[in-house]
Design a protein around this motif. Structure first.
Motif, short mmCIF file in Angstrom:
data_model
loop_
_atom_site.label_atom_id
_atom_site.label_comp_id
_atom_site.label_asym_id
_atom_site.label_seq_id
_atom_site.Cartn_x
_atom_site.Cartn_y
_atom_site.Cartn_z
N ARG A 85 10.99 5.95 1.38
CA ARG A 85 9.54 5.77 1.30
C ARG A 85 8.89 6.90 0.51
N PRO A 86 7.91 6.58 -0.35
CA PRO A 86 7.24 7.64 -1.12
C PRO A 86 6.37 8.54 -0.25
N MET A 87 5.79 7.98 0.78
CA MET A 87 4.93 8.75 1.70
C MET A 87 4.98 8.12 3.08
N PHE A 102 3.74 13.13 4.90
CA PHE A 102 4.96 13.58 4.23
C PHE A 102 5.09 12.84 2.90
N VAL A 103 5.24 13.60 1.83
CA VAL A 103 5.38 13.06 0.48
C VAL A 103 6.80 13.32 0.01
N ASN A 104 7.45 12.26 -0.49
CA ASN A 104 8.84 12.30 -0.91
C ASN A 104 8.89 12.39 -2.44
N ARG A 105 9.11 13.58 -2.99
CA ARG A 105 9.09 13.76 -4.45
C ARG A 105 10.16 12.90 -5.12
N GLU A 121 -3.48 9.12 -5.45
CA GLU A 121 -4.70 8.87 -4.69
C GLU A 121 -4.61 7.56 -3.92
N GLY A 122 -4.07 6.52 -4.56
CA GLY A 122 -3.92 5.25 -3.87
C GLY A 122 -2.98 5.34 -2.68
N LEU A 123 -1.86 6.01 -2.87
CA LEU A 123 -0.90 6.17 -1.78
C LEU A 123 -1.49 6.98 -0.63
N LEU A 124 -2.15 8.09 -0.95
CA LEU A 124 -2.73 8.94 0.09
C LEU A 124 -3.88 8.24 0.81
#
Length: 337
Positions: A85-87, A102-105, A121-124
């Motif tokens: 997952r990206p976040m 949690f952000v997955n680089r 921004e959309g993900l957050l």
């Protein structure tokens, strides 16, 4: 989370404090700036509830799996998917004072989001919308899960898809609607276009699955009656979750934006699949449009059961039978996005 962080910073927006923790050598400024924009917009609209956010920007979320398993913050299915997952936003719906994003680089980079401030921004915005869009419907959905009956090679994948499109759909639909209503429509549309393009680019992987599955049937390791349901399940996993992204545009009055995205979905992605996949997408979209945040447990259970009945028929058509059904679970202590 000890042993993960090398860099720590913080900023404030109104009364909200955002702590930033990272182990990345790469520049994380696009993520931090996007987080500040999201929090500021929510604060300015009087929608913000948290006193503290801890934003972890990590190279890889896999090390979290063991720690979260020990603290019981995620159920087993969520833990398995976490590294892909990206976040993810971890929060306790009973206590609105803090949350942990949690952000997955690694995954952000692989999916083309890293360094794209609007995508971030959309993900957050989507992650923060989960606790902010909590409603009776999400509380009810949290007490339900999906079980599958069918061939051992297919049932676990079918159950996961069933959860995504029924019990899990509740929080996703409400979070996306929240984002679109409160000014994040450009960011979500940009993010959805990127995700759709990535799905189209990944279609050769589906062709490889078809080749391998046919070889397995020829070798006698996959029963022939399971071939068609397996491929239909793969197509469903690729395409049907996009209904969770597109339907909220209609609910938010953004019909032109939805039509633009749906054209890409139907013409570039679903056109490579059996017509029944598009029919199932239409069927799901119609039911997703009916969801109301104030629905009771009884209403949510009926809505989910109807979706699962239709999914069962769709997945079983022309091959091995797959049956999806609701099952009760204890409420989770924390709500992952």
């Amino acid at each position: 989370m000890s042993g993960m962080a090398e860099g720590i910073g913080a900023f404030t927006v109104g009364e909200a404090r955002v702590r930033v923790v990272t182990d990345c050598a790469a520049d994380i400024s696009a993520i931090v700036q996007a987080e500040e924009r999201v929090v500021r917009r929510l604060v300015d609209q009087g929608l913000w509830r948290h006193e503290t956010v801890t934003l972890f920007v990590l190279d890889d979320l896999a090390p979290l799996v063991g720690q979260l398993a020990r603290t019981h913050r995620l159920v087993a299915d969520d833990l398995v998917r976490l590294p892909q997952r990206p976040m993810v936003n971890l929060y306790d719906p009973r206590h609105a004072t803090e949350c942990f994003v949690f952000v997955n680089r690694h995954i952000m980079t692989a999916e083309g989001y890293w360094g794209d401030s609007l995508a971030a921004e959309g993900l957050l915005a989507h992650e923060h919308a989960h606790p902010l869009s909590e409603a009776p419907a999400t509380t009810a959905a949290r007490t339900l899960t999906v079980e599958a009956e069918g061939p051992a090679t297919l049932a676990p994948l079918a159950a996961q898809l069933g959860r995504t499109l029924s019990t899990g759909a509740v929080t996703e639909l409400l979070a996306n609607r929240f984002c679109l209503v409160h000014g994040f429509d450009d960011a979500l549309r940009h993010l959805d276009r990127l995700t759709l393009r990535q799905a189209v680019n990944n279609l050769p992987q589906r062709l490889e699955l078809e080749r391998r599955a046919a070889a397995a049937v020829a070798a006698g390791t996959l029963p022939s009656e399971q071939l068609r349901p397996l491929l239909r399940l793969a197509d469903a996993q690729i395409s049907l979750p996009f209904a969770l992204e597109l339907v909220p545009f209609v609910q938010s009055g953004l019909t032109a934006e939805m039509a633009d995205l749906e054209e890409l979905l139907l013409d570039d992605l679903m056109s490579r699949m059996a017509p029944e996949v598009t029919d199932m997408y239409r069927d799901l979209s119609e039911r997703f449009l009916r969801l109301q945040p104030e629905w009771s447990g009884e209403a949510i259970a009926g809505w989910c059961a109807d979706i699962l009945l239709r999914l069962s028929a769709f997945l079983s058509a022309g091959g091995a039978p797959l049956s999806l059904r609701l099952a009760p679970i204890a409420p989770k202590a924390e709500g992952p996005s």
